[in-house]
Design a protein around this motif. Structure first.
Motif, PDB file in Angstrom:
ATOM      1  N   ALA A 161      -2.160  -1.573  -6.087  1.00  0.00           N
ATOM      2  CA  ALA A 161      -1.268  -0.892  -5.190  1.00  0.00           C
ATOM      3  C   ALA A 161      -1.792   0.525  -4.898  1.00  0.00           C
ATOM      4  O   ALA A 161      -0.950   1.391  -6.000  1.00  0.00           O
ATOM      5  CB  ALA A 161       0.311  -1.905  -5.425  1.00  0.00           C
ATOM      6  N   GLU A 176      -1.454  -3.267   8.029  1.00  0.00           N
ATOM      7  CA  GLU A 176      -2.967  -2.512   8.142  1.00  0.00           C
ATOM      8  C   GLU A 176      -3.417  -2.984   9.871  1.00  0.00           C
ATOM      9  O   GLU A 176      -3.861  -1.736  10.204  1.00  0.00           O
ATOM     10  CB  GLU A 176      -3.472  -2.534   7.427  1.00  0.00           C
ATOM     11  CG  GLU A 176      -4.323  -1.239   7.231  1.00  0.00           C
ATOM     12  CD  GLU A 176      -5.041  -1.077   5.681  1.00  0.00           C
ATOM     13  OE1 GLU A 176      -5.497   0.095   5.456  1.00  0.00           O
ATOM     14  OE2 GLU A 176      -4.906  -2.075   4.561  1.00  0.00           O
ATOM     15  N   ARG A 222       1.164  -0.955  -0.011  1.00  0.00           N
ATOM     16  CA  ARG A 222       0.078  -0.259   0.078  1.00  0.00           C
ATOM     17  C   ARG A 222       1.103   1.301   0.018  1.00  0.00           C
ATOM     18  O   ARG A 222       0.570   2.098  -0.207  1.00  0.00           O
ATOM     19  CB  ARG A 222      -0.779  -0.352   1.244  1.00  0.00           C
ATOM     20  CG  ARG A 222       0.167   0.200   2.510  1.00  0.00           C
ATOM     21  CD  ARG A 222      -1.479  -0.198   3.799  1.00  0.00           C
ATOM     22  NE  ARG A 222      -0.542   0.094   5.250  1.00  0.00           N
ATOM     23  CZ  ARG A 222      -0.213  -0.446   5.817  1.00  0.00           C
ATOM     24  NH1 ARG A 222       0.087  -2.028   5.115  1.00  0.00           N
ATOM     25  NH2 ARG A 222       0.148  -1.274   7.077  1.00  0.00           N
ATOM     26  N   TRP A 223       2.049   1.256   0.091  1.00  0.00           N
ATOM     27  CA  TRP A 223       2.944   2.588   0.246  1.00  0.00           C
ATOM     28  C   TRP A 223       4.052   2.001  -1.149  1.00  0.00           C
ATOM     29  O   TRP A 223       5.154   3.302  -1.058  1.00  0.00           O
ATOM     30  CB  TRP A 223       3.665   2.328   1.766  1.00  0.00           C
ATOM     31  CG  TRP A 223       2.312   2.543   3.347  1.00  0.00           C
ATOM     32  CD1 TRP A 223       2.898   1.728   4.108  1.00  0.00           C
ATOM     33  CD2 TRP A 223       2.073   3.471   3.151  1.00  0.00           C
ATOM     34  NE1 TRP A 223       1.720   1.284   4.835  1.00  0.00           N
ATOM     35  CE2 TRP A 223       0.794   2.599   4.629  1.00  0.00           C
ATOM     36  CE3 TRP A 223       1.172   4.502   2.333  1.00  0.00           C
ATOM     37  CZ2 TRP A 223      -0.415   3.641   4.774  1.00  0.00           C
ATOM     38  CZ3 TRP A 223       0.427   5.062   2.886  1.00  0.00           C
ATOM     39  CH2 TRP A 223       0.039   4.649   4.223  1.00  0.00           C
TER      40      TRP A 223
END
Length: 209
Positions: free
Chosen positions: A193, A122, A65-66
């Motif tokens: 993503a 997360e 996600r980063w």
């Protein structure tokens, strides 16, 4: 007094297959007590080259996600060699039998250590585990005779990353601009993503979506 004038040096257009991010470098010159006690049920398991599959699964869970992708671009043998290097320490943070975090230190330089990766999955964010991971990182890093521990983060990362590092005792010392091909176009990450980073290229990515 003449008013301060801020001049913009330049705007540079990029090809749509490239992405750019502002990188902030931070350092800790002496071990700083984090005030974090070991979390109940939280254990740290050293990951070696033979556990590269486990490492990559955790790396993806933390970083997709980063826009984390550097480890995904390595050949399996190259990643295993890094994890087996005596100057590298990678730990899975485990709670209730599940991997929830990663701490990786790179001490291959003579007198400094890089906090290469630190993060939580997360579902574990906001439970106070970040300080426990940092306590592990700082303790392990300064167990060696080093002059500093340093880390870098970027504008693709969690928006509170810089504040977290500063609260843990790191001080910023340098900015940089990083340009790279979008890893989603290379098939290293799925198209969905890092949704906060637009995928601009018009051709189809390699998985056909």
């Amino acid at each position: 007094m003449e008013p301060l004038r801020l001049a913009v040096a330049a705007y540079t257009d990029l090809p749509p297959e490239l992405i750019a991010t502002v990188v902030t470098y931070l350092e800790m010159r002496a071990s700083v007590a984090q005030g974090a006690r070991p979390e109940a049920g939280l254990a740290f398991v050293r990951l070696r080259g033979g556990q590269a599959g486990r490492y990559l699964a955790l790396y993806r869970a933390l970083g997709e996600r980063w826009m984390w992708f550097s480890r995904l671009a390595l050949a399996p043998q190259a990643l295993a060699a890094i994890l087996d290097d005596p100057g590298v320490e990678a730990y899975a943070a485990v709670r209730d039998g599940a991997d929830v975090g990663l701490v990786e230190l790179d001490a291959r330089a003579e007198d400094e250590t890089e906090l290469a990766f630190l993060g939580l999955v997360e579902g574990a964010v906001g439970a106070g585990l970040g300080r426990a991971l940092m306590a592990q990182a700082v303790g392990r890093a300064f167990a060696r005779p080093i002059r500093r521990l340093f880390v870098h983060t970027c504008t693709f990362d969690h928006p509170r990353a810089v504040g977290f590092y500063r609260a843990c005792g790191f001080e910023p010392y340098k900015f940089a601009i990083e340009l790279t091909r979008d890893p989603r176009l290379e098939g290293l990450l799925p198209p969905q993503a890092a949704p906060h980073v637009p995928l601009l290229h018009t051709r189809k990515v390699r998985d056909g979506t």
